[in-house]
Design an enzyme around this catalytic site. Structure first.
Site, PDB file in Angstrom:
ATOM      1  N   GLN A  96      42.734  -4.963  37.517  1.00  0.00           N
ATOM      2  CA  GLN A  96      43.556  -3.996  36.782  1.00  0.00           C
ATOM      3  C   GLN A  96      44.253  -3.053  37.756  1.00  0.00           C
ATOM      4  O   GLN A  96      45.446  -2.755  37.616  1.00  0.00           O
ATOM      5  CB  GLN A  96      42.643  -3.215  35.833  1.00  0.00           C
ATOM      6  CG  GLN A  96      43.269  -1.979  35.235  1.00  0.00           C
ATOM      7  CD  GLN A  96      42.369  -1.314  34.207  1.00  0.00           C
ATOM      8  OE1 GLN A  96      42.197  -1.815  33.109  1.00  0.00           O
ATOM      9  NE2 GLN A  96      41.803  -0.164  34.530  1.00  0.00           N
TER      10      GLN A  96
ATOM     11  N   HIS B  39      33.668   7.731  35.432  1.00  0.00           N
ATOM     12  CA  HIS B  39      34.812   8.517  34.948  1.00  0.00           C
ATOM     13  C   HIS B  39      34.809   9.909  35.580  1.00  0.00           C
ATOM     14  O   HIS B  39      35.861  10.464  35.892  1.00  0.00           O
ATOM     15  CB  HIS B  39      34.755   8.657  33.426  1.00  0.00           C
ATOM     16  CG  HIS B  39      34.878   7.359  32.685  1.00  0.00           C
ATOM     17  ND1 HIS B  39      33.841   6.800  31.990  1.00  0.00           N
ATOM     18  CD2 HIS B  39      35.916   6.503  32.548  1.00  0.00           C
ATOM     19  CE1 HIS B  39      34.230   5.665  31.441  1.00  0.00           C
ATOM     20  NE2 HIS B  39      35.482   5.455  31.766  1.00  0.00           N
TER      21      HIS B  39
ATOM     22  N   SER C 222      29.385   1.364  34.047  1.00  0.00           N
ATOM     23  CA  SER C 222      30.300   0.762  33.078  1.00  0.00           C
ATOM     24  C   SER C 222      29.856   1.179  31.679  1.00  0.00           C
ATOM     25  O   SER C 222      28.651   1.256  31.402  1.00  0.00           O
ATOM     26  CB  SER C 222      30.244  -0.774  33.179  1.00  0.00           C
ATOM     27  OG  SER C 222      30.812  -1.363  32.022  1.00  0.00           O
ATOM     28  N   SER C 223      30.840   1.405  30.799  1.00  0.00           N
ATOM     29  CA  SER C 223      30.483   1.748  29.414  1.00  0.00           C
ATOM     30  C   SER C 223      29.726   0.587  28.776  1.00  0.00           C
ATOM     31  O   SER C 223      28.932   0.779  27.856  1.00  0.00           O
ATOM     32  CB  SER C 223      31.747   2.045  28.610  1.00  0.00           C
ATOM     33  OG  SER C 223      32.503   3.033  29.275  1.00  0.00           O
ATOM     34  N   ARG C 224      29.977  -0.628  29.250  1.00  0.00           N
ATOM     35  CA  ARG C 224      29.326  -1.801  28.637  1.00  0.00           C
ATOM     36  C   ARG C 224      27.863  -1.949  29.067  1.00  0.00           C
ATOM     37  O   ARG C 224      27.145  -2.754  28.476  1.00  0.00           O
ATOM     38  CB  ARG C 224      30.116  -3.075  28.965  1.00  0.00           C
ATOM     39  CG  ARG C 224      31.459  -3.111  28.261  1.00  0.00           C
ATOM     40  CD  ARG C 224      32.149  -4.453  28.353  1.00  0.00           C
ATOM     41  NE  ARG C 224      33.270  -4.537  27.443  1.00  0.00           N
ATOM     42  CZ  ARG C 224      34.552  -4.346  27.778  1.00  0.00           C
ATOM     43  NH1 ARG C 224      34.878  -4.077  29.027  1.00  0.00           N
ATOM     44  NH2 ARG C 224      35.501  -4.431  26.863  1.00  0.00           N
TER      45      ARG C 224
ATOM     46  N   GLY D 296      39.733   3.485  38.540  1.00  0.00           N
ATOM     47  CA  GLY D 296      38.554   3.027  39.281  1.00  0.00           C
ATOM     48  C   GLY D 296      38.819   1.674  39.928  1.00  0.00           C
ATOM     49  O   GLY D 296      39.432   0.796  39.317  1.00  0.00           O
TER      50      GLY D 296
HETATM   51  O1  PAF Z   1      40.081   0.932  32.516  1.00  0.00           O
HETATM   52  C1  PAF Z   1      40.147   1.287  31.315  1.00  0.00           C
HETATM   53  O2  PAF Z   1      39.280   2.008  30.796  1.00  0.00           O
HETATM   54  C2  PAF Z   1      41.323   0.822  30.462  1.00  0.00           C
HETATM   55  O3  PAF Z   1      41.679  -0.478  30.766  1.00  0.00           O
HETATM   56  C3  PAF Z   1      42.516   1.762  30.530  1.00  0.00           C
HETATM   57  C4  PAF Z   1      43.114   1.823  31.931  1.00  0.00           C
HETATM   58  C5  PAF Z   1      42.104   3.160  30.092  1.00  0.00           C
HETATM   59  C6  PAF Z   1      43.630   1.280  29.595  1.00  0.00           C
HETATM   60  O4  PAF Z   1      43.199   1.263  28.270  1.00  0.00           O
END
Ligand code: PAF
Length: 298
Positions: free
Chosen positions: A155, A37, A187-189, A149
């Site tokens: 996405q 991020h 990754s947050s996960r 990202g």
């Molecule tokens: O990539 C993410 O963290 C999410 O899918 C996003 C783009 C913030 C939409 O909730």
């Protein structure tokens, strides 16, 4: 750094900044901010002179039985991270009622076709949740540029198609995947992984690296299955890794490719479970780009 939590206040802030002639960037996030991020925010600061970071764990993109409740939330920690980073004008962190006043949404934004491969069939409804919330965030934050990202490659491709096809007038900027020192994509996960799983998880990066080498080194047409086989072999080195899908698809249409020819742009992608934790990793590669790079050096 201004904290905004209502849709109305966010729109007023964005309108005022636009009237003042500023160029606006939005970095949409679900919080639990990490180095990936931070790279998005750094890019946003280069792209614009008014940066908004949204923090919203979007219920509409989680399916039944997915990790909505468990998803890491740490607003105070996120605010500290952004303060330290500097250059963020606004944090937009609305409560769910502000984004979805009717509860379940009745109006959805959906992109067809691109959602039918890779993660789509395994996470039904996920991408329409993403495209719907990003549409809302764009309408509220009114950015000139949205920063995303490339780790979430599908996405990224879907959002670019949505903004182009629906004439959003928002540029989509992509930031390459940020990695931990051992290669694991940020990754947050990753927080969910046990020590043993975390030790084996860099195998995804190794599989991506193997695919990258093979595809970039393409000198004549080769079956995509050969690349997929190498990726699977790399993943098999980690006993705890359970691949959900491993694929090579076209970089723009995300449809499976049978053969890879020099000059072709493809995406090598995978989702892999470690216990209950689902990780993804992938790479956009131009076939034969290694050869081109070597020619350039000569
Ligand atoms: O990539 C993410 O963290 C999410 O899918 C996003 C783009 C913030 C939409 O909730």
């Amino acid at each position: 750094m201004k904290m905004i939590q209502t849709a109305e206040a966010m729109q007023s802030e964005a309108d005022e900044a636009r009237r003042a002639g500023r160029r606006l960037a939005l970095v949409p996030t679900m919080g639990a901010l990490h180095d990936g991020h931070c790279a998005l925010v750094r890019r946003a600061k280069k792209e614009a002179d008014h940066v908004t970071v949204s923090i919203f764990v979007n219920p509409a993109q989680f399916g039944p039985g997915e990790d909505l409740d468990a998803y890491p939330r740490d607003l105070d920690g996120d605010l500290d991270t952004l303060e330290t980073l500097g250059g963020v004008d606004v944090v937009f962190a609305p409560p769910a009622e502000e984004m979805y006043p009717l509860g379940a949404p009745q109006a959805w934004v959906e992109v067809e076709g691109l959602v039918d491969t890779l993660n789509g069939p395994h996470r039904p409804g996920h991408f329409r949740g993403v495209t719907t919330v990003v549409t809302k965030l764009f309408h509220l934050c009114r950015p000139h540029v949205g920063v995303f990202g490339e780790k979430d490659a599908q996405q990224f491709v879907i959002l670019r198609r949505m903004t182009e096809e629906l004439h959003f007038g928002v540029e989509i900027a992509g930031v390459p995947t940020q990695r931990e020192a051992d290669g694991l994509a940020c990754s947050s996960r990753n927080e969910y992984l046990s020590q043993e799983e975390r030790a084996q998880a860099p195998v995804l990066a190794e599989a991506v690296c193997a695919a990258h080498g093979l595809i970039a080194g393409t000198t004549e047409e080769q079956p995509a299955e050969a690349v997929v086989g190498q990726m699977r072999d790399a993943l098999a080195e980690a006993p705890l890794a359970e691949p959900q899908y491993v694929a090579v698809v076209g970089a723009r249409d995300l449809q499976p490719v049978e053969t890879i020819a020099p000059g072709q742009d493809v995406l090598a992608a995978m989702a892999v479970f470690f216990g209950d934790t689902r990780l993804i990793d992938n790479a956009f590669v131009t076939a034969g780009s290694q050869e081109e790079a070597e020619k350039g050096e000569r």
